[in-house]
Design a protein around this motif. Sequence first.
Motif, PDB file in Angstrom:
ATOM      1  N   UNK A 177      28.615   4.843   5.881  1.00 48.53           N
ATOM      2  CA  UNK A 177      29.440   4.140   6.663  1.00 48.53           C
ATOM      3  C   UNK A 177      28.932   2.496   6.451  1.00 48.53           C
ATOM      4  N   UNK A 178      30.070   1.506   6.494  1.00 50.83           N
ATOM      5  CA  UNK A 178      29.798   0.403   6.532  1.00 50.83           C
ATOM      6  C   UNK A 178      30.822  -0.481   7.292  1.00 50.83           C
ATOM      7  N   UNK A 179      30.373  -1.658   7.651  1.00 52.13           N
ATOM      8  CA  UNK A 179      31.167  -2.548   8.838  1.00 52.13           C
ATOM      9  C   UNK A 179      30.305  -2.807   9.836  1.00 52.13           C
ATOM     10  N   UNK A 180      31.123  -3.414  11.019  1.00 54.79           N
ATOM     11  CA  UNK A 180      32.421  -3.904  10.907  1.00 54.79           C
ATOM     12  C   UNK A 180      32.810  -4.973  10.162  1.00 54.79           C
ATOM     13  N   UNK A 181      34.021  -5.069   9.462  1.00 56.12           N
ATOM     14  CA  UNK A 181      34.334  -6.099   8.750  1.00 56.12           C
ATOM     15  C   UNK A 181      35.563  -6.753   9.605  1.00 56.12           C
ATOM     16  N   UNK A 182      35.886  -8.061   9.373  1.00 54.42           N
ATOM     17  CA  UNK A 182      37.115  -8.853   9.877  1.00 54.42           C
ATOM     18  C   UNK A 182      37.631  -9.558   8.807  1.00 54.42           C
ATOM     19  N   UNK A 183      39.197  -9.228   8.726  1.00 48.24           N
ATOM     20  CA  UNK A 183      39.751  -9.898   7.463  1.00 48.24           C
ATOM     21  C   UNK A 183      40.977 -10.305   8.127  1.00 48.24           C
ATOM     22  N   UNK A 184      41.819 -11.199   7.458  1.00 49.71           N
ATOM     23  CA  UNK A 184      42.948 -11.847   7.781  1.00 49.71           C
ATOM     24  C   UNK A 184      43.985 -12.066   6.487  1.00 49.71           C
ATOM     25  N   UNK A 185      45.184 -12.221   6.581  1.00 51.43           N
ATOM     26  CA  UNK A 185      45.868 -12.181   5.515  1.00 51.43           C
ATOM     27  C   UNK A 185      46.704 -13.618   5.674  1.00 51.43           C
ATOM     28  N   UNK A 186      47.490 -13.734   4.607  1.00 48.30           N
ATOM     29  CA  UNK A 186      48.303 -15.172   4.725  1.00 48.30           C
ATOM     30  C   UNK A 186      49.309 -15.119   5.580  1.00 48.30           C
ATOM     31  N   UNK A 241      21.013  12.343  -5.346  1.00 49.08           N
ATOM     32  CA  UNK A 241      22.009  11.374  -5.297  1.00 49.08           C
ATOM     33  C   UNK A 241      21.902  10.925  -4.006  1.00 49.08           C
ATOM     34  N   UNK A 242      21.522   9.461  -4.067  1.00 44.64           N
ATOM     35  CA  UNK A 242      21.016   8.773  -2.859  1.00 44.64           C
ATOM     36  C   UNK A 242      22.120   7.342  -2.691  1.00 44.64           C
ATOM     37  N   UNK A 243      23.000   7.508  -1.913  1.00 47.28           N
ATOM     38  CA  UNK A 243      24.158   6.518  -2.118  1.00 47.28           C
ATOM     39  C   UNK A 243      24.157   5.501  -0.794  1.00 47.28           C
ATOM     40  N   UNK A 244      24.244   4.542  -1.243  1.00 48.60           N
ATOM     41  CA  UNK A 244      24.163   3.277  -0.184  1.00 48.60           C
ATOM     42  C   UNK A 244      25.069   2.105  -0.302  1.00 48.60           C
ATOM     43  N   UNK A 245      25.506   1.441   0.545  1.00 48.96           N
ATOM     44  CA  UNK A 245      26.473   0.186   0.413  1.00 48.96           C
ATOM     45  C   UNK A 245      25.598  -1.110   0.224  1.00 48.96           C
ATOM     46  N   UNK A 246      25.676  -1.500  -0.975  1.00 50.64           N
ATOM     47  CA  UNK A 246      24.682  -2.729  -1.314  1.00 50.64           C
ATOM     48  C   UNK A 246      25.085  -4.234  -0.884  1.00 50.64           C
ATOM     49  N   UNK A 247      26.667  -4.314  -0.877  1.00 50.72           N
ATOM     50  CA  UNK A 247      27.313  -5.206  -0.475  1.00 50.72           C
ATOM     51  C   UNK A 247      28.667  -4.996  -0.144  1.00 50.72           C
ATOM     52  N   UNK A 248      29.102  -5.959   1.030  1.00 53.26           N
ATOM     53  CA  UNK A 248      30.284  -5.799   1.355  1.00 53.26           C
ATOM     54  C   UNK A 248      31.041  -7.203   1.549  1.00 53.26           C
TER      55      UNK A 248
END
Length: 264
Positions: free
Chosen positions: A198-207, A40-47
Amino acid sequence: MVLLVVTLAGCTKNETNNQCTDSAQCGNGNKSIQGSKPTAMLEVAKLEAEIREGVPMKQVDNTYGIDAKPVEIKGGGLGVHIDITVKNLGSNPAFIPKVIMTFRKSGYPEPCVGIGGPLVTTATYSFTIPDDQPIESDGSYLHKTPFTLSKEVTHEIPPNKYEKFTLTVGPETVVDQANPWFGVLDITLERDGGKKVKTGPLAVVNTGGNSMFYPDGDSWFIDKKNNPECMKRNALAIREIMKTPGLTVSKEFASLDKALSAYL
């Protein structure tokens, strides 16, 4: 799916299942090839991340005093949705029992116009930042970081498949006329057996809840009543985040940086 066949020392390996198809022994002598992929080989393909509807929320209008009842927002309110696409190139299913978010930054832009109002909104996210999350210091609009939030999940990714799942994140309470919350975070997917992806870093903002400062389509509405020097400080803070190596940004965070650039 493209089938890749590799020939080694008189035996062949199907890359989809790591098995030898020739009668000859190969690799380590047990009909598998040394150095082949794990089962089982798991990778993050898209964020990706964006603001969408569907977050369970309740709203209280304190105009009516302390007896005001919370009202559920039909269909859910707007909030940050993080879409993670993972791929499993192994021959067995991969299980994700836990997801961890580690926050590098979390907080609110400095308020540049008077705030306060009767509406208070309470949200329930996959990852909800509690109201009592410690702040950097008295009077600060930033949380003390790093801090982590975790959640038990039950995601299974079948062999040789791509799967997308969605997480939501945001503050527990949004006060009327409060600025949008923002965060910079890393995501860890804990696999069965304790392995981590692991994946990131990710920057987000809400309303947020500020009628003078909020995302509007592909841009942001920023009322001219906002103090320019104050907005410049916010612009510099967001621009500094944009310099983070390897950063992925939500659509709204990118447009916020562009809108605030007018104050630089």
